[in-house]
Design an enzyme around this catalytic site. Structure first.
Site, mmCIF file in Angstrom:
data_model
loop_
_atom_site.group_PDB
_atom_site.id
_atom_site.type_symbol
_atom_site.label_atom_id
_atom_site.label_comp_id
_atom_site.label_asym_id
_atom_site.label_seq_id
_atom_site.Cartn_x
_atom_site.Cartn_y
_atom_site.Cartn_z
ATOM 1 N N PHE A 125 20.635 52.434 -19.800
ATOM 2 C CA PHE A 125 19.721 52.378 -18.655
ATOM 3 C C PHE A 125 18.270 52.249 -19.104
ATOM 4 O O PHE A 125 17.762 53.087 -19.846
ATOM 5 C CB PHE A 125 19.908 53.623 -17.789
ATOM 6 C CG PHE A 125 19.312 53.468 -16.428
ATOM 7 C CD1 PHE A 125 19.906 52.661 -15.478
ATOM 8 C CD2 PHE A 125 18.130 54.102 -16.097
ATOM 9 C CE1 PHE A 125 19.348 52.494 -14.213
ATOM 10 C CE2 PHE A 125 17.563 53.946 -14.830
ATOM 11 C CZ PHE A 125 18.167 53.148 -13.894
ATOM 12 N N ASP A 196 21.425 62.172 -22.038
ATOM 13 C CA ASP A 196 21.156 61.851 -20.639
ATOM 14 C C ASP A 196 22.498 61.906 -19.905
ATOM 15 O O ASP A 196 23.410 61.126 -20.200
ATOM 16 C CB ASP A 196 20.514 60.460 -20.546
ATOM 17 C CG ASP A 196 20.129 60.096 -19.115
ATOM 18 O OD1 ASP A 196 20.775 60.599 -18.175
ATOM 19 O OD2 ASP A 196 19.193 59.287 -18.941
ATOM 20 N N TYR A 221 20.748 62.902 -7.656
ATOM 21 C CA TYR A 221 21.163 62.105 -6.481
ATOM 22 C C TYR A 221 22.411 61.274 -6.706
ATOM 23 O O TYR A 221 22.827 60.551 -5.824
ATOM 24 C CB TYR A 221 20.013 61.194 -6.031
ATOM 25 C CG TYR A 221 19.389 60.377 -7.156
ATOM 26 C CD1 TYR A 221 20.005 59.239 -7.627
ATOM 27 C CD2 TYR A 221 18.194 60.770 -7.746
ATOM 28 C CE1 TYR A 221 19.447 58.498 -8.657
ATOM 29 C CE2 TYR A 221 17.623 60.048 -8.777
ATOM 30 C CZ TYR A 221 18.253 58.907 -9.230
ATOM 31 O OH TYR A 221 17.708 58.201 -10.261
ATOM 32 N N LYS A 222 22.994 61.355 -7.905
ATOM 33 C CA LYS A 222 24.212 60.569 -8.154
ATOM 34 C C LYS A 222 25.433 61.427 -7.803
ATOM 35 O O LYS A 222 25.649 61.735 -6.646
ATOM 36 C CB LYS A 222 24.207 60.060 -9.589
ATOM 37 C CG LYS A 222 23.105 59.008 -9.798
ATOM 38 C CD LYS A 222 22.915 58.553 -11.225
ATOM 39 C CE LYS A 222 21.838 57.467 -11.273
ATOM 40 N NZ LYS A 222 21.340 57.225 -12.635
ATOM 41 N N ARG A 370 30.084 46.920 -10.161
ATOM 42 C CA ARG A 370 30.387 48.320 -10.489
ATOM 43 C C ARG A 370 31.104 48.996 -9.323
ATOM 44 O O ARG A 370 30.676 48.893 -8.176
ATOM 45 C CB ARG A 370 29.093 49.095 -10.726
ATOM 46 C CG ARG A 370 28.698 49.201 -12.152
ATOM 47 C CD ARG A 370 27.621 50.216 -12.425
ATOM 48 N NE ARG A 370 26.680 50.519 -11.357
ATOM 49 C CZ ARG A 370 25.685 51.379 -11.478
ATOM 50 N NH1 ARG A 370 25.511 52.022 -12.625
ATOM 51 N NH2 ARG A 370 24.850 51.625 -10.485
HETATM 52 C C1 LIG Z 1 20.029 56.723 -12.817
HETATM 53 C C2 LIG Z 1 19.543 56.937 -14.199
HETATM 54 C C3 LIG Z 1 18.255 57.417 -14.439
HETATM 55 C C4 LIG Z 1 17.292 57.599 -13.299
HETATM 56 O O1 LIG Z 1 16.047 57.998 -13.664
HETATM 57 P P1 LIG Z 1 14.988 58.407 -12.529
HETATM 58 O O2 LIG Z 1 13.818 58.845 -13.258
HETATM 59 O O3 LIG Z 1 15.645 59.500 -11.723
HETATM 60 O O4 LIG Z 1 14.769 57.224 -11.668
HETATM 61 C C5 LIG Z 1 17.886 57.672 -15.749
HETATM 62 N N1 LIG Z 1 18.744 57.465 -16.773
HETATM 63 C C6 LIG Z 1 19.991 56.976 -16.560
HETATM 64 C C7 LIG Z 1 20.912 56.761 -17.705
HETATM 65 C C8 LIG Z 1 20.420 56.690 -15.265
HETATM 66 O O5 LIG Z 1 21.627 56.197 -15.070
#
Ligand SMILES: *Cc1c(COP(=O)(O)O)cnc(C)c1O
Length: 411
Positions: A125, A196, A221-222, A370
């Site tokens: 990401f 992460d 939020y996931k 996905r």
């Molecule tokens: C969704 C996600 C994020 C989101 O980061 P935000 O700062 O909350 O927008 C970060 N890292 C990964 C791997 C993700 O999948």
């Protein structure tokens, strides 16, 4: 050949089936995007009303004490700790994942002052890469981010690496990294590790204590169903607390914020990861999502999620053979998170056609469709219906319409 009856039977005997009714999910929608934005728990609606009308509306500023607003980040952090194998006092909820990553990376680099390298998996990401690159540039002492993909990761963990910063479950393919091997190699060369857990917390077993993890961050939020923009969490192992500090010295991370002293003195516990005032409305809703998740048995969740994925892959192979799809997630459920990804040259319009028919997954450039299988509310029959619909879309070329080609701002 699989039949719809088999899927319905699995729904009837699903020990987690009752959780679905706790979410506000539209009758006519199949929701396979809880890995991006979890749905609304019914209790969150009540909570939102209470926080706005009573706590804020009537009790006003008294609620910082009376409704426990001030401690909420730590209180929810302790609940999340229970989901990810951390101890009480090792997790706090605040800010967003990107910011929390910045904080732990800074802290970790300070702990390894004689080294300059952060090792990451570049394909993961992007915000993680961006945050690390931005931090290195900001520090201005020759720090750099180096990238390696998963087959090369272990070899890339060498004695000049300060921090290995990795996403546990790959956001595109759903592949789970080999934590044990990575932790062992990192320890053997004296590097620290940041995990992460954006696609892990509430989705796959995580045991930070058992991993002997150093630092972790993750999303609210996931899979934790905290709502759009819910705050994130950050984990710092007890042994690393109180020795080094993150650089965003806001008043909430001061050891005595209400003394209002001129000069900063860091809190020595997990509060040191705080910055300033937190979004209380959002945080309240996150608590509902976390409480709901905490009532489910992680072993059962994992079993169901593996099975949903396995059956989806089997159906795709039976029903979509020759349609141009390829499964890019691991076939071995042990190393696959709670999602399955397919590639297709026309992935974007195909996903648009599916979404228009109320089956909601998402698309990740350049060609990935996905499908997230959050086991708290996804039914086995949803899997069947999704593949049936995909088959229909492909056989009748329903994706090939001009309106499905134009990309919206959020995919
Ligand atoms: C969704 C996600 C994020 C989101 O980061 P935000 O700062 O909350 O927008 C970060 N890292 C990964 C791997 C993700 O999948």
């Amino acid at each position: 050949m699989l039949t719809r009856e088999q899927f319905e039977d699995l729904d009837r005997t699903d020990p987690l089936a009752s959780f679905r009714a706790e979410f506000e999910l539209p009758e006519d929608v199949i929701y396979l995007d809880g890995n991006s934005l979890g749905p609304l728990p019914k209790s969150s609606k009540e909570r939102a009303r209470r926080v706005v009308e009573q706590e804020w509306g009537r009790d006003l500023i008294k609620s910082w004490n009376k409704a426990g607003w001030f401690e909420m980040g730590q209180r929810i952090g302790n609940k999340i700790a229970g989901l990810i194998g951390a101890d009480q006092g090792e997790v706090i909820v605040c800010d967003n994942t990107s910011l929390n990553l910045f904080k732990v990376l800074s802290l970790a680099l300070d702990m390894k002052a004689d080294r300059r390298k952060i090792l990451m998996e570049g394909s993961n990401f992007p915000t993680d890469n961006y945050v690390a690159q931005g931090l290195c540039k900001h520090l201005g002492y020759g720090h750099e981010v180096i990238f390696a993909e998963r087959e090369q990761l272990i070899d890339a963990i060498t004695e000049d690496v300060a921090v290995v910063s990795l996403v546990h479950v790959h956001y595109k393919t759903g592949q789970i990294l080999d934590v044990k091997a990575i932790m062992e190699k990192a320890r053997s060369v004296g590097a620290l590790v940041v995990w992460d857990l954006a696609h892990s917390a509430g989705a796959v077993p995580v045991d930070l204590g058992d991993w002997k993890a150093d630092f972790a961050v993750g999303c609210g939020y996931k899979y934790l169903n905290g709502g759009p923009g819910a705050p994130a969490f950050v984990y710092v192992a007890k042994r690393h607390q109180g020795r080094f500090r993150q650089p965003l010295d806001g008043w909430w991370s001061h050891k005595a914020p209400f003394d209002f002293t001129r000069d900063y003195e860091p809190a020595e516990d997990i509060w040191q990861m705080m910055t300033g005032t937190q979004p209380i409305l959002s945080m309240s809703l996150l608590e509902e999502g976390v409480d709901l998740m905490a009532r489910a048995d992680m072993g059962m969740l994992r079993e169901k999620s593996k099975r949903l994925g396995d059956m989806f892959i089997q159906l795709v192979e039976e029903k979509l053979d020759g349609c141009g799809f390829e499964v890019v997630s691991p076939r071995d459920a042990e190393v696959r998170g709670s999602q399955v990804s397919l590639t297709h040259d026309y992935g974007y319009p195909i996903m648009q056609a599916l979404i228009e028919r109320n089956i909601i997954g998402d698309f990740r450039a350049p060609d990935i469709l996905r499908f997230g299988f959050a086991p708290l509310y996804v039914r086995y029959s949803d899997i069947w219906d999704t593949v049936e619909m995909l088959q229909d879309i492909m056989q009748k070329n329903l994706w090939n319409l001009p309106e499905y080609q134009a990309k919206a701002a959020v995919t």
